[in-house]
Design a protein around this motif. Structure first.
Motif, PDB file in Angstrom:
ATOM      1  N   HIS A  35       0.835  -1.200  -0.090  1.00  0.00           N
ATOM      2  CA  HIS A  35       0.209   0.052  -0.040  1.00  0.00           C
ATOM      3  C   HIS A  35       0.977   1.410   0.077  1.00  0.00           C
ATOM      4  CE1 HIS A  35      -1.438  -3.378   2.380  1.00  0.00           C
ATOM      5  NE2 HIS A  35      -2.492  -3.135   1.884  1.00  0.00           N
ATOM      6  N   ASP A  37       0.355   5.784  -0.602  1.00  0.00           N
ATOM      7  CA  ASP A  37      -0.354   6.806  -0.790  1.00  0.00           C
ATOM      8  C   ASP A  37       0.044   7.692  -2.068  1.00  0.00           C
ATOM      9  OD1 ASP A  37       1.361   8.262   0.398  1.00  0.00           O
ATOM     10  OD2 ASP A  37      -0.026   8.687   2.058  1.00  0.00           O
ATOM     11  N   GLU A  72      -7.865   0.663  -5.051  1.00  0.00           N
ATOM     12  CA  GLU A  72      -7.788   1.844  -4.574  1.00  0.00           C
ATOM     13  C   GLU A  72      -8.397   1.500  -3.039  1.00  0.00           C
ATOM     14  OE1 GLU A  72      -9.152   6.202  -5.435  1.00  0.00           O
ATOM     15  OE2 GLU A  72     -10.879   4.837  -4.904  1.00  0.00           O
ATOM     16  N   LEU A  75      -7.776   3.408   4.460  1.00  0.00           N
ATOM     17  CA  LEU A  75      -7.409   2.693   5.525  1.00  0.00           C
ATOM     18  C   LEU A  75      -7.674   3.366   6.789  1.00  0.00           C
ATOM     19  CD1 LEU A  75      -4.208   1.096   3.951  1.00  0.00           C
ATOM     20  CD2 LEU A  75      -6.347   0.004   4.108  1.00  0.00           C
ATOM     21  N   TYR A  81      -5.095   4.664  -0.429  1.00  0.00           N
ATOM     22  CA  TYR A  81      -4.021   4.069  -0.487  1.00  0.00           C
ATOM     23  C   TYR A  81      -4.134   3.347  -1.843  1.00  0.00           C
ATOM     24  CZ  TYR A  81      -2.096   5.306   3.883  1.00  0.00           C
ATOM     25  OH  TYR A  81      -1.801   6.270   4.993  1.00  0.00           O
ATOM     26  N   TYR A  82      -3.041   2.794  -2.646  1.00  0.00           N
ATOM     27  CA  TYR A  82      -3.000   2.041  -3.779  1.00  0.00           C
ATOM     28  C   TYR A  82      -2.250   1.151  -3.825  1.00  0.00           C
ATOM     29  CZ  TYR A  82      -5.391   6.379  -5.158  1.00  0.00           C
ATOM     30  OH  TYR A  82      -6.213   7.407  -5.155  1.00  0.00           O
ATOM     31  N   GLU A  83      -2.476  -0.083  -4.353  1.00  0.00           N
ATOM     32  CA  GLU A  83      -1.535  -1.167  -4.743  1.00  0.00           C
ATOM     33  C   GLU A  83      -1.868  -1.885  -6.160  1.00  0.00           C
ATOM     34  OE1 GLU A  83      -1.767  -3.869  -1.528  1.00  0.00           O
ATOM     35  OE2 GLU A  83      -3.911  -4.528  -1.996  1.00  0.00           O
ATOM     36  N   HIS A  92      -7.508  -6.957   4.845  1.00  0.00           N
ATOM     37  CA  HIS A  92      -6.623  -5.987   5.703  1.00  0.00           C
ATOM     38  C   HIS A  92      -6.827  -6.081   7.147  1.00  0.00           C
ATOM     39  CE1 HIS A  92      -6.140  -4.514   1.391  1.00  0.00           C
ATOM     40  NE2 HIS A  92      -4.902  -4.324   1.765  1.00  0.00           N
ATOM     41  N   GLU A 103      -1.583  -7.955   5.539  1.00  0.00           N
ATOM     42  CA  GLU A 103      -2.644  -8.587   4.576  1.00  0.00           C
ATOM     43  C   GLU A 103      -2.855  -9.892   4.862  1.00  0.00           C
ATOM     44  OE1 GLU A 103      -0.743  -7.921   0.863  1.00  0.00           O
ATOM     45  OE2 GLU A 103      -0.717  -5.879   0.870  1.00  0.00           O
TER      46      GLU A 103
END
Lengths: 142, 142
Positions: A35, A37, A72, A75, A81-83, A92, A103
């Motif tokens: 994650h 941002d 997206e 949290l 946050y992006y991954e 999460h 995770e």
DNA sequence: TTAAGTGCAAAGGCTTTGCAGCATA
DNA sequence: TATGCTGCAAAGCCTTTGCACTTAA
């Protein structure tokens, strides 16, 4: 790099340009391995390309999200946050003590989702499960 | 009104004043019977008390959240939504077509949470499960 | 009486947008 | 070459905060 190729080919398929900025941002998202941002992504980006702008970061994230390259999530704070989207969904655990994000995979979770879809005639496209609480370390402290 | 009494007594117990503003906001939250964001809550509040300020709305929501009277959630947009905390936890289906939010109970969900807590030595205090997708109506349209 | 709460307005943080110039295909 | 993309700066939103005034207990 195989992974980068995936991202860029997805761009091409939909008729989007592969720019040096987008390539850089995708690389950074892969390197982040988790994650990140927008602010932190921008911070890392300007280390490699001092002229990149925040606007490009936000516009790229928005595009990647639209193309399904990234997920997206919110949290708990203000920002997102992006991954990079993973093959296997994971959920999460968010520690309220130290902010750590863990995770997890939940066995048979997909089966539960399938049942919910059926029971409510609802076609699920995305699942977000956040469990807030205290991790082992922070739990022991209190 | 029994419900309002609950809220105000929780305020008193922790030594907070029961002000007309807080009473009004709690009433509106109960009346909302579901998810409402700060902006809408403010809009409804000024209908009944033209002099109430946005600052008071935000400060009150923050206090109510701290006291455990309401739950805060992020349903996809920028802003947060709030609702009076329910006895039984429920989770959310969010329609990407019409924006409708459907509350659901998931059988045996608590058992899953318990298992996760045990497996990861993580003390869960709050669970948020959001399933995005398309409701029956919107699913049929496409 | 007095500490807590309020209203006002300004500021803060994250994100989006208009526009002119630049770069990819 | 012609769109699409970028950088810049300004604006937009939602939320928080400082301060003087007000109010509940």
């Amino acid at each position: 790099m195989k992974r980068e190729y995936n991202g860029t080919s997805a761009l091409q398929k939909k008729g989007h340009f592969i720019t040096t900025q987008r390539r850089l941002l995708l690389d950074l998202l892969y390197e982040a391995e988790g994650h990140i941002d927008a602010k932190e992504l921008y911070r890392r980006a300007i280390e490699k390309d001092a002229s990149i702008s925040q606007a490009t970061v936000y516009r790229s994230l928005s595009l990647f999200k639209e193309l399904g390259l990234i997920d997206e999530m919110r949290l708990g704070g203000v920002q997102c946050y992006y991954e990079i989207k993973q093959g296997i969904d994971h959920q999460h655990l968010i520690c309220q003590g130290c902010g750590k994000i863990i995770e997890i995979d939940i066995p048979h979770f997909q089966e539960s989702i399938n049942k919910i879809q059926k029971d409510h005639c609802f076609k699920v496209t995305k699942v977000e499960l956040y469990m807030h609480g205290y991790c082992t370390d922070c739990g022991n402290k209190s």
